[in-house]
Every structure is written in structure tokens, then in C-alpha cells.
Design an enzyme around this catalytic site. Structure first.
Site, mmCIF file in Angstrom:
data_model
loop_
_atom_site.group_PDB
_atom_site.id
_atom_site.type_symbol
_atom_site.label_atom_id
_atom_site.label_comp_id
_atom_site.label_asym_id
_atom_site.label_seq_id
_atom_site.Cartn_x
_atom_site.Cartn_y
_atom_site.Cartn_z
ATOM 1 N N LYS A 1 1.026 -1.253 -0.053
ATOM 2 C CA LYS A 1 0.026 0.140 -0.094
ATOM 3 C C LYS A 1 0.902 1.065 0.004
ATOM 4 C CE LYS A 1 -3.992 -1.320 -0.274
ATOM 5 N NZ LYS A 1 -5.528 -1.490 -0.205
ATOM 6 N N LYS B 1 -5.553 -15.867 -15.347
ATOM 7 C CA LYS B 1 -6.615 -15.563 -14.405
ATOM 8 C C LYS B 1 -7.237 -14.341 -14.747
ATOM 9 C CE LYS B 1 -7.042 -15.641 -9.590
ATOM 10 N NZ LYS B 1 -6.915 -14.691 -8.577
ATOM 11 N N LYS C 1 -10.113 -8.266 -11.596
ATOM 12 C CA LYS C 1 -10.665 -6.980 -11.796
ATOM 13 C C LYS C 1 -9.351 -6.071 -11.983
ATOM 14 C CE LYS C 1 -11.135 -4.716 -7.382
ATOM 15 N NZ LYS C 1 -11.273 -5.557 -6.097
#
Ligand code: TRP
Length: 330
Positions: free
Chosen positions: A112, A195, A198
């Protein structure tokens, strides 16, 4: 006693075919086998500072999509995290026994920092504490998650064990993560990658309309075609066959596989067939999504029923936890 299964649902991003055949299918099955808690993790989503205008809409769309796929609020406990104030209090308590060093070393935190260097907020650092609280507050035994969440489960286990150790109890059971991916069909993407996801931008969403699905499928990556009889298709082509296997009839799949083997395949035809079959497969789900999304009264009923059930379990735990920590009433 029946095992408790719990999973948090990210409130951003639409469900796609990959999710459908992965997490969702297994959730739908598990709700009948275990005492299941599923919730929308909207507090967690604040770590990325969503626009206030999006927050509710995001929660509403994930909820509608899960419901449309067959998560049954009468069978399991389906709730919104921010409807359960007990989670916030227990998170405060759990934070006192979580150490900065271990939180800083978490892979997801480091990722992050890389992704949002201008917004390294404290909520991001204590993300695993909130997640551990989500799990421990219902004394969950099993937490079905994707691979990327394994470290967070490990942290939850650690915080639960630490609590037990500090206060000399065996209050919290050890939550065990398990990946549902193993025995389920893996849905490939449309871009030749292995795969559907999103973030990969290769996904067909359950809420996509027919036109969008058609456009996406027609743009799927292919190759120049087979050159030898009976050759093994390369991954990009095999992926399209795999998608066909979930959306089309076995006869259709066999037909196109044979065309490929005979070097007579026309990818354009295959894609047209595939898009028509995917549209047929997703249409009823999409319809239900739209129906649920336009029914605010139903959604209100679902979340209040979920909150009521979740708060029974959460408040019982919180009362015990306060007592164990040493809070006493005057
Ligand atoms: N962190 C999870 C994710 O990004 C979502 C989540 C929040 C969760 N709390 C949880 C998952 C508790 C399992 C259990 O997907």
C-alpha cells in the site's frame, strides 16, 4: 458445535465470472454447511479515501451482487461492517496489543505504501488489527480467503493467541484460513493471462450488459491459428476453450475443439458463440442484480436483519472481552 465461517467482502469492484466460479460459489455452498458470517468491509475501504459519493453506492452494489448470486440472508448472517459498533470498540482494544513493528512489516502494508505514498494513514497500518477484530469478534474458525489475504489471517491468529496469552485464557479459537481456489475451476482472463481479475482488466463482470460482453469477448487475444493437425492449443486459445466449458454446452465445446484439431477453426465464430453463451449465462444474474439494486426497501431489510444477528454475537464477545481485560461496572 457448528463451525463458524466468516469472510469480509471488499466494497469496491464489481463481481466477475472469476469471482462467481471461485469465492461466490463456495460461499453459497458453505452457507448451508456452516454458521456463516459474510460482511461488506466498508470501514476497511476508508484506508484508500473513497469519495463520499461512492461509499454507499459501492456497498449497495456489492451487496446486490452477492444477493443476486445466491447468498441467502435468511440462511447466513450478511451485514455491513459499519453497522456493528461493537467492532469499533473491540478494534480499539485490540490495537493496544498490536505492535507497530509487526504491522509495518506486513506485506500488504508495504504494498500500500508503494501504491499510495501520499496517503500512508494509520488505518492502513492497523488494517490487520481491524481484520483480526472482524474475525475474532464472532470467534470464527474458518476464514475463506484468496492467497493475498493469508498473511492477514496469520496476524488474526497471532493477535488472538496473544490476547489469550496476556490474559491467561483460551477465549479465542484459532482462526484458520482456507483457500477455496484449489478444487474449483479457475477462470482465465480474456487477454491470454491465466486468471480473470478485476485489476488485470480482463474480466467479464456479472453486471455487464450484452453489448459490453460481446465487445470484450470479440477483443479477446488469439493467435494465428493451428498449423498442425491435433496440436495442443497454446494458453491463449486454451483459455477460450476453458471459458466455453463454463458457459457453453459440452457439445459446443467439443465442436470447437474438433475444429481446432482439424485446423478448421475460425476464431471469429468461436468468439461469437462464446459471447452469446456467456450473455445467456449471465443475463438472469444481471437481471437479479438490477432488480435488487432498485429495491431499497429489500436491501434495508437485509442489512437490518444482518446487523441484528451479527450484533448478538459481537456484543456477547465484547462483554466477555471487557471483563477479561478488567473493565468492571461500578
Ligand atoms: N482484507 C480482505 C480483502 O481485501 C477483506 C476483509 C476485511 C476480510 N475483513 C475481513 C476478509 C475478515 C476475511 C475476514 O479481501
Amino acid at each position: 458445535m457448528q463451525q463458524i465461517v466468516l469472510s469480509g467482502i471488499r466494497s469496491t469492484g464489481n463481481l466477475h465470472l472469476g469471482n462467481y466460479f471461485g469465492a461466490i460459489k463456495s460461499f453459497v455452498r458453505m452457507q448451508h454447511e456452516y454458521n456463516c458470517y459474510f460482511f461488506v468491509a466498508d470501514w476497511h475501504s476508508l484506508t484508500t479515501h473513497p469519495h463520499p459519493g461512492d461509499l454507499h453506492a459501492n456497498v449497495k452494489s456489492v451487496l446486490s451482487e452477492y444477493l443476486a448470486c445466491g447468498i441467502d440472508p435468511e440462511v447466513c448472517t450478511l451485514y455491513v461492517q459499519s453497522d456493528i459498533p461493537e467492532i469499533a470498540e473491540m478494534y480499539l482494544l485490540m490495537n493496544m496489543n498490536a505492535y507497530i513493528g509487526e504491522l509495518e512489516r506486513t506485506t500488504t502494508f508495504k504494498e500500500k505504501i508503494r501504491k499510495q505514498p501520499d496517503n500512508v494513514n494509520a488505518g492502513l497500518l492497523t488494517y490487520p488489527v481491524l481484520m483480526a477484530t472482524d474475525i475474532l469478534i464472532h470467534k470464527a474458525n474458518k476464514v475463506p480467503v484468496g492467497k493475498d489475504q493469508e498473511q492477514n489471517i496469520e496476524m488474526a491468529r497471532r493477535f488472538g493467541k496473544r490476547f489469550n496469552q496476556i490474559y491467561g485464557t483460551d477465549y479465542f479459537p484459532e482462526p484458520e484460513g482456507f483457500t477455496y481456489a484449489k478444487n474449483l475451476v479457475k477462470i482465465p482472463g480474456l487477454d491470454g493471462s491465466g486468471k480473470m481479475g478485476k485489476s488485470e482488466g480482463n474480466a467479464i463482470n456479472l453486471a455487464d450488459d450484452a453489448k459490453t460482453i460481446h465487445q470484450k469477448v470479440m477483443k479477446a487475444v488469439t493467435d494465428a491459428g493451428p498449423t498442425e493437425m491435433n496440436q495442443t492449443p497454446p494458453e491463449v486459445i486454451e483459455n477460450l476453450f476453458k471459458l466455453m466449458e463454463v458457459a457453453s454446452t459440452p457439445e459446443t465445446v467439443a465442436f470447437y475443439r474438433e475444429q481446432y484439431a482439424k485446423c478448421q477453426i475460425r476464431y471469429g465464430d468461436l468468439k461469437k458463440q462464446l459471447s452469446a453463451d456467456i450473455i445467456q449465462f449471465t443475463a438472469p444474474i444481471r437481471e437479479r442484480i438490477l432488480e435488487i439494486q432498485s429495491d431499497d426497501a429489500y436491501l434495508a431489510k437485509v442489512v437490518s436483519m444482518g446487523a441484528e444477528k451479527a450484533r448478538i454475537s459481537a456484543s456477547a464477545t465484547l462483554i466477555d472481552v471487557r471483563e477479561i481485560i478488567g473493565f468492571r461496572k461500578f
